[in-house]
Design a protein around this motif. Sequence first.
Motif, mmCIF file in Angstrom:
data_model
loop_
_atom_site.group_PDB
_atom_site.id
_atom_site.type_symbol
_atom_site.label_atom_id
_atom_site.label_comp_id
_atom_site.label_asym_id
_atom_site.label_seq_id
_atom_site.Cartn_x
_atom_site.Cartn_y
_atom_site.Cartn_z
ATOM 1 N N GLU A 54 -76.290 31.910 101.985
ATOM 2 C CA GLU A 54 -76.050 33.353 101.963
ATOM 3 C C GLU A 54 -74.570 33.637 101.719
ATOM 4 O O GLU A 54 -73.706 32.900 102.189
ATOM 5 C CB GLU A 54 -76.460 33.985 103.287
ATOM 6 N N PRO A 55 -74.268 34.721 101.019
ATOM 7 C CA PRO A 55 -72.862 35.072 100.799
ATOM 8 C C PRO A 55 -72.218 35.603 102.086
ATOM 9 O O PRO A 55 -72.888 36.183 102.935
ATOM 10 C CB PRO A 55 -72.931 36.161 99.731
ATOM 11 N N ALA A 56 -70.909 35.399 102.200
ATOM 12 C CA ALA A 56 -70.154 35.863 103.361
ATOM 13 C C ALA A 56 -69.378 37.132 103.032
ATOM 14 O O ALA A 56 -68.500 37.538 103.796
ATOM 15 C CB ALA A 56 -69.216 34.767 103.824
ATOM 16 N N ASP A 57 -69.699 37.765 101.909
ATOM 17 C CA ASP A 57 -68.934 38.919 101.433
ATOM 18 C C ASP A 57 -68.864 40.060 102.441
ATOM 19 O O ASP A 57 -67.813 40.686 102.605
ATOM 20 C CB ASP A 57 -69.508 39.434 100.113
ATOM 21 N N ALA A 58 -69.952 40.364 103.122
ATOM 22 C CA ALA A 58 -69.964 41.475 104.083
ATOM 23 C C ALA A 58 -69.003 41.204 105.237
ATOM 24 O O ALA A 58 -68.248 42.092 105.647
ATOM 25 C CB ALA A 58 -71.378 41.711 104.608
ATOM 26 N N ALA A 59 -69.025 39.994 105.741
ATOM 27 C CA ALA A 59 -68.137 39.637 106.850
ATOM 28 C C ALA A 59 -66.675 39.646 106.415
ATOM 29 O O ALA A 59 -65.810 40.156 107.132
ATOM 30 C CB ALA A 59 -68.515 38.271 107.398
ATOM 31 N N VAL A 60 -66.400 39.103 105.248
ATOM 32 C CA VAL A 60 -65.017 39.082 104.746
ATOM 33 C C VAL A 60 -64.513 40.502 104.536
ATOM 34 O O VAL A 60 -63.373 40.819 104.887
ATOM 35 C CB VAL A 60 -64.924 38.243 103.449
ATOM 36 N N ALA A 61 -65.359 41.379 104.018
ATOM 37 C CA ALA A 61 -64.967 42.777 103.808
ATOM 38 C C ALA A 61 -64.653 43.461 105.139
ATOM 39 O O ALA A 61 -63.672 44.213 105.240
ATOM 40 C CB ALA A 61 -66.065 43.525 103.067
ATOM 41 N N LEU A 62 -65.456 43.210 106.166
ATOM 42 C CA LEU A 62 -65.174 43.782 107.486
ATOM 43 C C LEU A 62 -63.857 43.255 108.042
ATOM 44 O O LEU A 62 -63.056 44.008 108.594
ATOM 45 C CB LEU A 62 -66.307 43.473 108.458
ATOM 46 N N CYS A 63 -63.640 41.974 107.905
ATOM 47 C CA CYS A 63 -62.410 41.357 108.414
ATOM 48 C C CYS A 63 -61.162 41.930 107.736
ATOM 49 O O CYS A 63 -60.121 42.064 108.368
ATOM 50 C CB CYS A 63 -62.441 39.849 108.220
ATOM 51 N N ARG A 64 -61.279 42.237 106.470
ATOM 52 C CA ARG A 64 -60.111 42.755 105.752
ATOM 53 C C ARG A 64 -59.670 44.124 106.266
ATOM 54 O O ARG A 64 -58.533 44.514 106.048
ATOM 55 C CB ARG A 64 -60.398 42.819 104.260
ATOM 56 N N THR A 65 -60.549 44.830 106.965
ATOM 57 C CA THR A 65 -60.192 46.138 107.524
ATOM 58 C C THR A 65 -59.657 46.019 108.944
ATOM 59 O O THR A 65 -59.261 47.015 109.537
ATOM 60 C CB THR A 65 -61.415 47.074 107.543
ATOM 61 N N CYS A 66 -59.626 44.832 109.482
ATOM 62 C CA CYS A 66 -59.293 44.615 110.888
ATOM 63 C C CYS A 66 -57.782 44.479 111.109
ATOM 64 O O CYS A 66 -57.079 43.828 110.339
ATOM 65 C CB CYS A 66 -60.014 43.360 111.380
ATOM 66 N N ASP A 67 -57.313 45.070 112.205
ATOM 67 C CA ASP A 67 -55.892 45.016 112.550
ATOM 68 C C ASP A 67 -55.449 43.661 113.105
ATOM 69 O O ASP A 67 -54.258 43.356 113.091
ATOM 70 C CB ASP A 67 -55.555 46.095 113.586
ATOM 71 N N VAL A 68 -56.374 42.873 113.615
ATOM 72 C CA VAL A 68 -56.006 41.597 114.233
ATOM 73 C C VAL A 68 -56.390 40.400 113.358
ATOM 74 O O VAL A 68 -56.550 39.289 113.847
ATOM 75 C CB VAL A 68 -56.622 41.462 115.649
ATOM 76 N N GLN A 69 -56.496 40.621 112.074
ATOM 77 C CA GLN A 69 -56.899 39.584 111.131
ATOM 78 C C GLN A 69 -56.000 38.348 111.222
ATOM 79 O O GLN A 69 -56.482 37.220 111.224
ATOM 80 C CB GLN A 69 -56.882 40.156 109.724
ATOM 81 N N GLY A 70 -54.698 38.529 111.298
ATOM 82 C CA GLY A 70 -53.764 37.394 111.346
ATOM 83 C C GLY A 70 -53.924 36.567 112.602
ATOM 84 O O GLY A 70 -53.962 35.332 112.544
ATOM 85 N N SER A 71 -54.033 37.217 113.742
ATOM 86 C CA SER A 71 -54.217 36.492 115.010
ATOM 87 C C SER A 71 -55.542 35.757 115.038
ATOM 88 O O SER A 71 -55.644 34.642 115.552
ATOM 89 C CB SER A 71 -54.147 37.467 116.188
ATOM 90 N N CYS A 72 -56.566 36.366 114.479
ATOM 91 C CA CYS A 72 -57.896 35.762 114.417
ATOM 92 C C CYS A 72 -57.863 34.486 113.570
ATOM 93 O O CYS A 72 -58.362 33.441 113.982
ATOM 94 C CB CYS A 72 -58.884 36.780 113.840
ATOM 95 N N LEU A 73 -57.258 34.570 112.411
ATOM 96 C CA LEU A 73 -57.159 33.405 111.539
ATOM 97 C C LEU A 73 -56.300 32.323 112.186
ATOM 98 O O LEU A 73 -56.629 31.138 112.130
ATOM 99 C CB LEU A 73 -56.589 33.790 110.174
#
Length: 130
Positions: A54-73
């Motif tokens: 399955e593609p991960a596009d939906a999850a990646v799109a949600l993550c790109r809107t997130c303020d804590v993306q850097g800390s999460c990664l």
Amino acid sequence: MTRARMPRPHEVAAARRDPRLLRALRERRQDDAWRTRGTCQSVDPETFFPAPNEPADAAVALCRTCDVQGSCLAWALEVGDCHGVWGATTPRERRAMLVAWRGEVEPDPAAVDDAGPPVRDRLLTLVPLS
């Protein structure tokens, strides 16, 4: 099930320039409460762990809107998580980033106990037998 492969040199070179990795390097250990403020808190966790076909596009799109993306990664790279979407990256992207990450990040001195360096480092020190 697919077998994870080692990233190729050009993938690692691209990962070193990836803005997501650069952000993670800046934001690592900056925000200990990042999990409570993530966009993922209001979404079904299954979204972030799609099946291999399955593609991960939906999850990646949600993550790109997130303020804590850097800390999460940064967290995912620190622990070496190879499953799911973390910080708007797929497992394949993180494998290449992990090689770059390990070359950039110093080990956490708090992780070293009173017995000395971590076991992994102690195993690399060989004592010649007489």
